[in-house]
Write a protein that holds these residues in place. Structure first.
Motif, short mmCIF file in Angstrom:
data_model
loop_
_atom_site.label_atom_id
_atom_site.label_comp_id
_atom_site.label_asym_id
_atom_site.label_seq_id
_atom_site.Cartn_x
_atom_site.Cartn_y
_atom_site.Cartn_z
N MET A 1 1.81 1.12 -13.60
CA MET A 1 1.51 -0.09 -12.83
C MET A 1 2.66 -1.08 -12.96
N ASN A 2 3.26 -1.16 -14.12
CA ASN A 2 4.39 -2.06 -14.31
C ASN A 2 5.56 -1.67 -13.40
N ALA A 3 5.83 -0.38 -13.30
CA ALA A 3 6.90 0.10 -12.42
C ALA A 3 6.59 -0.21 -10.96
N ILE A 4 5.33 -0.07 -10.56
CA ILE A 4 4.91 -0.36 -9.19
C ILE A 4 5.12 -1.83 -8.88
N SER B 1 9.17 -3.29 0.78
CA SER B 1 8.87 -2.11 -0.03
C SER B 1 7.67 -1.37 0.54
N PHE B 2 7.75 -0.07 0.52
CA PHE B 2 6.71 0.79 1.06
C PHE B 2 6.22 1.65 -0.10
N ILE B 3 4.92 1.59 -0.38
CA ILE B 3 4.34 2.37 -1.46
C ILE B 3 3.49 3.49 -0.84
N TYR B 4 3.77 4.71 -1.27
CA TYR B 4 3.02 5.88 -0.80
C TYR B 4 2.19 6.39 -1.97
N ILE B 5 0.86 6.36 -1.82
CA ILE B 5 -0.05 6.78 -2.88
C ILE B 5 -0.68 8.10 -2.48
N SER B 6 -0.58 9.10 -3.37
CA SER B 6 -1.11 10.42 -3.06
C SER B 6 -1.67 11.08 -4.32
N ARG B 7 -2.21 12.25 -4.14
CA ARG B 7 -2.68 13.09 -5.25
C ARG B 7 -2.10 14.49 -5.04
N PRO B 8 -1.77 15.21 -6.10
CA PRO B 8 -1.20 16.55 -5.96
C PRO B 8 -2.12 17.54 -5.24
N SER B 9 -3.42 17.37 -5.35
CA SER B 9 -4.36 18.31 -4.73
C SER B 9 -4.63 18.01 -3.25
N CYS B 10 -4.02 16.98 -2.71
CA CYS B 10 -4.27 16.55 -1.33
C CYS B 10 -3.29 17.23 -0.37
N THR B 11 -3.80 18.12 0.47
CA THR B 11 -2.92 18.82 1.40
C THR B 11 -2.39 17.89 2.49
N VAL B 12 -3.19 16.92 2.90
CA VAL B 12 -2.73 15.95 3.90
C VAL B 12 -1.54 15.17 3.32
N CYS B 13 -1.63 14.81 2.05
CA CYS B 13 -0.55 14.06 1.39
C CYS B 13 0.77 14.82 1.45
N GLY C 1 -7.75 0.86 -8.32
CA GLY C 1 -8.40 -0.44 -8.44
C GLY C 1 -7.52 -1.58 -7.98
N ARG C 2 -6.26 -1.52 -8.34
CA ARG C 2 -5.31 -2.61 -8.01
C ARG C 2 -5.14 -2.78 -6.51
N PHE C 3 -5.09 -1.65 -5.77
CA PHE C 3 -4.83 -1.72 -4.33
C PHE C 3 -6.02 -1.29 -3.49
N SER C 4 -7.20 -1.21 -4.08
CA SER C 4 -8.43 -0.83 -3.36
C SER C 4 -8.25 0.48 -2.59
N VAL C 5 -7.84 1.51 -3.31
CA VAL C 5 -7.60 2.82 -2.72
C VAL C 5 -8.85 3.68 -2.90
N THR D 1 3.94 -9.29 -0.73
CA THR D 1 2.62 -9.41 -0.13
C THR D 1 2.33 -8.21 0.77
N GLU D 2 1.15 -7.64 0.60
CA GLU D 2 0.78 -6.50 1.45
C GLU D 2 0.70 -6.96 2.89
N PHE D 3 1.40 -6.22 3.76
CA PHE D 3 1.48 -6.59 5.16
C PHE D 3 0.87 -5.55 6.08
N LEU D 4 0.93 -4.29 5.66
CA LEU D 4 0.45 -3.20 6.50
C LEU D 4 -0.15 -2.13 5.63
N ARG D 5 -1.25 -1.52 6.11
CA ARG D 5 -1.93 -0.47 5.36
C ARG D 5 -2.36 0.63 6.33
#
Length: 111
Positions: free
Chosen positions: A10-13, A23-35, A67-71, A84-88
């Motif tokens: 979280m500190n790095a983020i 800045s653009f943050i891409y959040i994924s999981r290894p098991s997600c084929t869509v990701c 929790g931090r980004f309501s994912v 500031t978050e501008f687009l999701r």
């Protein structure tokens, strides 16, 4: 393809978001084929926007990110302007629409 910075805490983020005006943050999981399908397309799209920096977060490794980004689902794409978050975008990304949104933001930023 756009360079991706792996964000492992979280500190790095937070530092990544605060260090770059766009800045653009891409959040994924290894098991997600869509990701796995979305990331290369995103990297290609962001090549057109050199001032936007891309960071990647594995939600399995950095569990607090949810929790931090309501994912609630992955992938999640978050654009921050000056901290500031501008687009999701989440789950199914319409890249042509995303491209148009980014163009508008980028034009405003460039002026």
């Amino acid at each position: 393809m756009k360079e991706v910075t792996e964000l492992l805490s979280m500190n790095a983020i937070e530092n990544f978001i605060n260090r770059h005006q766009l800045s653009f943050i891409y959040i994924s999981r290894p098991s997600c084929t869509v990701c796995h399908a979305v990331l290369p397309q995103l990297r290609e799209l962001l090549e057109q926007f050199p001032h936007i920096k891309l960071g990647h977060v594995n939600a399995d490794s950095v569990e607090e990110v949810a929790g931090r980004f309501s994912v609630f689902t992955v992938p999640v794409l978050l654009l921050f302007i000056e901290g500031t978050e501008f687009l999701r975008e989440a789950r199914f990304v319409h890249f042509e629409q995303l491209k148009q949104k980014l163009k508008r933001v980028y034009q405003l930023y460039e002026e």
